[in-house]
Design a protein around this motif. Structure first.
Motif, short mmCIF file in Angstrom:
data_model
loop_
_atom_site.label_atom_id
_atom_site.label_comp_id
_atom_site.label_asym_id
_atom_site.label_seq_id
_atom_site.Cartn_x
_atom_site.Cartn_y
_atom_site.Cartn_z
N PRO A 197 0.80 -1.23 0.00
CA PRO A 197 0.00 0.00 0.00
C PRO A 197 0.83 1.28 0.00
CG PRO A 197 -0.90 -1.56 1.57
CD PRO A 197 0.39 -2.15 1.06
N ILE A 198 2.04 1.27 0.53
CA ILE A 198 2.86 2.48 0.52
C ILE A 198 3.18 2.89 -0.91
CG2 ILE A 198 5.15 1.38 0.69
CD1 ILE A 198 4.07 4.47 2.66
N ASP A 199 3.31 1.91 -1.81
CA ASP A 199 3.60 2.22 -3.20
C ASP A 199 2.49 3.04 -3.84
OD1 ASP A 199 5.97 0.86 -3.00
OD2 ASP A 199 5.15 -1.00 -3.81
N HIS A 200 1.24 2.78 -3.44
CA HIS A 200 0.12 3.55 -3.97
C HIS A 200 0.22 5.01 -3.56
CE1 HIS A 200 -1.98 0.20 -5.70
NE2 HIS A 200 -1.87 -0.47 -4.58
N ARG A 201 0.69 5.26 -2.36
CA ARG A 201 0.84 6.65 -1.90
C ARG A 201 1.99 7.34 -2.62
NH1 ARG A 201 -0.66 4.11 3.10
NH2 ARG A 201 1.49 3.87 3.74
N MET A 202 3.00 6.57 -3.03
CA MET A 202 4.14 7.16 -3.73
C MET A 202 3.86 7.35 -5.22
SD MET A 202 6.56 8.00 -1.70
CE MET A 202 7.88 8.31 -2.84
N PHE A 203 2.93 6.56 -5.78
CA PHE A 203 2.71 6.61 -7.22
C PHE A 203 2.36 8.01 -7.71
CE2 PHE A 203 0.28 6.18 -11.14
CZ PHE A 203 1.22 5.50 -11.91
N SER A 204 1.49 8.72 -6.99
CA SER A 204 1.12 10.06 -7.44
C SER A 204 2.33 11.00 -7.38
CB SER A 204 -0.03 10.63 -6.60
OG SER A 204 0.37 10.75 -5.25
N LEU A 205 3.19 10.83 -6.39
CA LEU A 205 4.40 11.65 -6.31
C LEU A 205 5.36 11.33 -7.46
CD1 LEU A 205 5.05 11.42 -2.47
CD2 LEU A 205 4.08 13.35 -3.72
#
Length: 112
Positions: free
Chosen positions: A28-36
């Motif tokens: 799930p942390i990757d999903h938060r980084m994807f937009s960045l």
């Protein structure tokens, strides 16, 4: 068969869970980084793996979180088939939730 052998050798009960097709395989942390990462990338053509990795590596959140990324060049075998005899030797029990994707393997010993 390797998990059955491992379970037998160490007397372990092993529960395996897989993501079904179409489900995210990423943490799930990757999903938060994807937009960045997408904002950092800004739609520039990704013409090489190194260019993709650069955008991932250079992206930072406001809190300082960043990702490490490396290219996996390992070749993985495909179309590997399990024989019916080998499959019959695995003490596999499907789990109640998503039984085609989640299962438990028990050792052949009588202790479990």
């Amino acid at each position: 068969m390797a998990l059955q052998k491992f379970a037998d050798e160490f007397g372990l009960v092993i529960t395996v869970t897989h993501y079904p097709p179409g489900a995210s395989k990423w943490n799930p942390i990757d999903h938060r980084m994807f937009s960045l990462i997408s904002g950092n990338w800004a739609g520039e053509p990704l013409t090489s793996y190194e260019k993709m990795l650069k955008y991932i590596r250079r992206t930072r959140s406001a809190q300082g979180f960043h990702c490490r990324a490396v290219l996996d060049t390992h070749e993985y075998p495909t179309r590997w088939r399990v024989t019916p005899t080998a499959k019959a030797g695995v003490r596999l029990k499907p789990r109640p939730i998503l039984p085609s994707w989640n299962y438990t393997i028990r050792p052949h010993s009588h202790h479990c």
